[in-house]
Design a protein around this motif. Structure first.
Motif, mmCIF file in Angstrom:
data_model
loop_
_atom_site.group_PDB
_atom_site.id
_atom_site.type_symbol
_atom_site.label_atom_id
_atom_site.label_comp_id
_atom_site.label_asym_id
_atom_site.label_seq_id
_atom_site.Cartn_x
_atom_site.Cartn_y
_atom_site.Cartn_z
ATOM 1 N N THR A 225 -88.233 -63.122 -42.536
ATOM 2 C CA THR A 225 -88.942 -63.431 -41.286
ATOM 3 C C THR A 225 -88.005 -63.866 -40.159
ATOM 4 O OG1 THR A 225 -89.270 -65.738 -41.960
ATOM 5 C CG2 THR A 225 -90.992 -64.155 -42.555
ATOM 6 N N THR A 226 -86.712 -64.061 -40.440
ATOM 7 C CA THR A 226 -85.811 -64.584 -39.410
ATOM 8 C C THR A 226 -85.835 -63.756 -38.135
ATOM 9 O OG1 THR A 226 -84.294 -65.552 -41.041
ATOM 10 C CG2 THR A 226 -83.424 -65.164 -38.834
ATOM 11 N N MET A 227 -85.761 -62.430 -38.288
ATOM 12 C CA MET A 227 -85.632 -61.562 -37.116
ATOM 13 C C MET A 227 -86.788 -61.731 -36.136
ATOM 14 S SD MET A 227 -83.736 -60.645 -39.686
ATOM 15 C CE MET A 227 -84.741 -59.697 -40.840
ATOM 16 N N ASP A 228 -87.972 -62.095 -36.664
ATOM 17 C CA ASP A 228 -89.136 -62.334 -35.808
ATOM 18 C C ASP A 228 -89.534 -63.807 -35.810
ATOM 19 O OD1 ASP A 228 -89.484 -59.550 -35.220
ATOM 20 O OD2 ASP A 228 -90.291 -59.303 -37.239
ATOM 21 N N GLY A 229 -88.645 -64.643 -36.344
ATOM 22 C CA GLY A 229 -88.971 -66.063 -36.462
ATOM 23 C C GLY A 229 -89.164 -66.733 -35.116
ATOM 24 N N LYS A 230 -90.082 -67.657 -35.058
ATOM 25 C CA LYS A 230 -90.439 -68.322 -33.805
ATOM 26 C C LYS A 230 -89.249 -69.048 -33.186
ATOM 27 C CE LYS A 230 -93.597 -71.838 -31.964
ATOM 28 N NZ LYS A 230 -94.707 -72.777 -32.307
ATOM 29 N N ILE A 231 -88.509 -69.791 -34.007
ATOM 30 C CA ILE A 231 -87.408 -70.596 -33.466
ATOM 31 C C ILE A 231 -86.208 -69.731 -33.117
ATOM 32 C CG2 ILE A 231 -85.709 -72.367 -34.091
ATOM 33 C CD1 ILE A 231 -87.954 -73.893 -35.455
ATOM 34 N N PHE A 232 -85.834 -68.805 -34.006
ATOM 35 C CA PHE A 232 -84.706 -67.920 -33.696
ATOM 36 C C PHE A 232 -84.989 -67.113 -32.432
ATOM 37 C CE2 PHE A 232 -82.836 -63.668 -33.839
ATOM 38 C CZ PHE A 232 -81.487 -64.001 -33.787
ATOM 39 N N THR A 233 -86.175 -66.559 -32.320
ATOM 40 C CA THR A 233 -86.528 -65.743 -31.154
ATOM 41 C C THR A 233 -86.474 -66.559 -29.866
ATOM 42 O OG1 THR A 233 -87.941 -64.310 -32.495
ATOM 43 C CG2 THR A 233 -88.319 -64.305 -30.119
ATOM 44 N N ALA A 234 -86.998 -67.778 -29.912
ATOM 45 C CA ALA A 234 -86.993 -68.628 -28.718
ATOM 46 C C ALA A 234 -85.568 -68.966 -28.291
ATOM 47 C CB ALA A 234 -87.783 -69.907 -28.985
ATOM 48 N N LEU A 235 -84.721 -69.274 -29.251
ATOM 49 C CA LEU A 235 -83.338 -69.621 -28.932
ATOM 50 C C LEU A 235 -82.557 -68.406 -28.449
ATOM 51 C CD1 LEU A 235 -82.608 -72.048 -31.901
ATOM 52 C CD2 LEU A 235 -82.714 -72.659 -29.473
ATOM 53 N N ARG A 236 -82.815 -67.259 -29.067
ATOM 54 C CA ARG A 236 -82.136 -66.037 -28.653
ATOM 55 C C ARG A 236 -82.499 -65.686 -27.204
ATOM 56 N NH1 ARG A 236 -77.810 -62.913 -28.904
ATOM 57 N NH2 ARG A 236 -78.097 -63.078 -26.659
ATOM 58 N N GLN A 237 -83.745 -65.801 -26.879
ATOM 59 C CA GLN A 237 -84.184 -65.494 -25.517
ATOM 60 C C GLN A 237 -83.633 -66.507 -24.514
ATOM 61 O OE1 GLN A 237 -88.455 -65.345 -25.928
ATOM 62 N NE2 GLN A 237 -88.452 -63.239 -26.690
ATOM 63 N N ALA A 238 -83.609 -67.768 -24.899
ATOM 64 C CA ALA A 238 -83.085 -68.813 -24.016
ATOM 65 C C ALA A 238 -81.583 -68.637 -23.806
ATOM 66 C CB ALA A 238 -83.378 -70.201 -24.597
ATOM 67 N N PHE A 239 -80.895 -68.221 -24.857
ATOM 68 C CA PHE A 239 -79.448 -67.997 -24.751
ATOM 69 C C PHE A 239 -79.171 -66.826 -23.801
ATOM 70 C CE2 PHE A 239 -75.196 -66.684 -25.991
ATOM 71 C CZ PHE A 239 -74.557 -67.882 -26.253
ATOM 72 N N SER A 240 -79.917 -65.754 -23.946
ATOM 73 C CA SER A 240 -79.754 -64.596 -23.065
ATOM 74 C C SER A 240 -80.039 -64.971 -21.609
ATOM 75 C CB SER A 240 -80.687 -63.460 -23.498
ATOM 76 O OG SER A 240 -80.343 -62.982 -24.776
ATOM 77 N N ALA A 241 -81.071 -65.787 -21.410
ATOM 78 C CA ALA A 241 -81.414 -66.220 -20.052
ATOM 79 C C ALA A 241 -80.296 -67.073 -19.458
ATOM 80 C CB ALA A 241 -82.723 -66.996 -20.066
ATOM 81 N N LYS A 242 -79.677 -67.891 -20.295
ATOM 82 C CA LYS A 242 -78.582 -68.744 -19.808
ATOM 83 C C LYS A 242 -77.387 -67.894 -19.387
ATOM 84 C CE LYS A 242 -76.467 -73.179 -20.857
ATOM 85 N NZ LYS A 242 -77.281 -73.890 -19.857
ATOM 86 N N ILE A 243 -77.108 -66.851 -20.153
ATOM 87 C CA ILE A 243 -76.017 -65.922 -19.788
ATOM 88 C C ILE A 243 -76.326 -65.245 -18.471
ATOM 89 C CG2 ILE A 243 -74.888 -63.763 -20.425
ATOM 90 C CD1 ILE A 243 -75.212 -64.642 -23.354
ATOM 91 N N GLN A 244 -77.553 -64.765 -18.331
ATOM 92 C CA GLN A 244 -77.939 -64.095 -17.094
ATOM 93 C C GLN A 244 -77.860 -65.030 -15.904
ATOM 94 O OE1 GLN A 244 -78.544 -60.839 -16.695
ATOM 95 N NE2 GLN A 244 -77.989 -60.605 -18.858
ATOM 96 N N GLY A 245 -78.113 -66.308 -16.163
ATOM 97 C CA GLY A 245 -78.059 -67.292 -15.085
ATOM 98 C C GLY A 245 -76.656 -67.601 -14.644
#
Length: 286
Positions: free
Chosen positions: A266-286
């Motif tokens: 379930t990791t690939m669709d896991g709630k916490i991993f997904t949230a952190l992955r998206q937040a990390f990508s947003a931080k890079i874009q910022g």
């Protein structure tokens, strides 16, 4: 040809030469840092340089001021003009001018050398540097006993990880997850480790290098309101884990689908991993 910095000069990287008597080569005494560069802008550069400075003080090696190092890095980045890259710092102990006796304490007059390189990084996907296949399937980790020497220092010594990886080469594993002699989990060969148990984000607290990406993930977790605990983790704890992933400057966040016989589909669709992955990508874009 890429431009690099070497002891006060900007020159073509392939022209740099290191003496075989440099303790950085002959004895492996070299501090190392790597920071990602996105669109010409280094990511958390000062955090990397502060860790380099701590290491230089521990080994009593002279290092320019951090503001000067940051300026040199900016010069290298500007001269190479990569869209995406990694800036690398190497501080060697240098040559021992007056070697005598049988002890390292007898070596005097070292001449340290500072090198700053930049390598182009070409991610296969904006949110999956190593490609979507690995991020959709998840990496397979193999637990191997290993004690890191001086875990507070980032050096060029990757010998144990290099050796361990070859011991499992050809097997059904993508990376190694190390454990200390006392049994607790420390890190992977080039990255830190996280897992989720009962909805809590957990990460090892000792025996490993405290990675900068690890630090960023902990910051993001706090911002997202994710409960996080740094504590000793043991292989048996992983039977309760529902998500697991590793973090590093180049790979960023990489999900795990299995660790030895523990399966985390379930990791690939896991709630916490997904949230952190998206937040990390947003931080890079910022």
């Amino acid at each position: 040809m890429p431009i690099a910095y070497y002891d006060g000069q900007y020159l073509e990287r392939d022209t740099i030469r290191i003496s075989p008597t440099d303790f950085g080569f002959a004895r492996g005494v070299t501090l190392f840092e790597l920071a990602r560069v996105y669109g010409g802008k280094p990511f958390y550069l000062m955090a990397h340089l502060e860790r380099l400075e701590r290491g230089s003080k521990m080994l009593d090696l002279p290092l320019p001021a951090l503001t000067e190092l940051a300026d040199i890095a900016s010069q290298v980045i500007a001269r190479n003009s990569y869209a995406s890259s990694a800036i690398k710092f190497y501080l060697t102990a240098g040559e021992c001018a007056r070697p005598s006796g049988s002890s390292y304490m007898a070596c005097e007059g070292f001449t340290p050398h500072l090198m700053i390189f930049e390598d182009e990084v070409m991610p296969k996907h904006p949110e999956a540097p190593y490609g979507l296949d690995l991020y959709q399937s998840g990496q397979r980790l193999k637990i191997v006993p290993f004690d890191r020497d001086l875990p507070m220092l980032k050096t060029t010594n990757y010998l144990t990880g290099f050796y361990a990886a070859r011991q499992v080469a050809g097997a059904d594993y993508d990376d190694i997850l190390f454990t200390h002699r006392d049994g607790y989990i420390t890190e992977a060969t080039r990255s830190n480790f996280f897992c989720v148990i009962n909805g809590v984000l957990l990460t090892p607290q000792r025996g490993m290098l405290l990675g900068i990406t690890r630090h960023v993930v902990l910051e993001l977790a706090a911002q997202l309101g994710i409960k996080t605990i740094e504590r000793d983790l043991f292989p048996a704890d992983l039977a309760q884990a529902t998500e697991a992933f590793t973090t590093g400057s180049i790979a960023e966040l990489v999900p795990a689908r299995s660790i030895d016989n523990y399966h985390l589909a379930t990791t690939m669709d896991g709630k916490i991993f997904t949230a952190l992955r998206q937040a990390f990508s947003a931080k890079i874009q910022g």
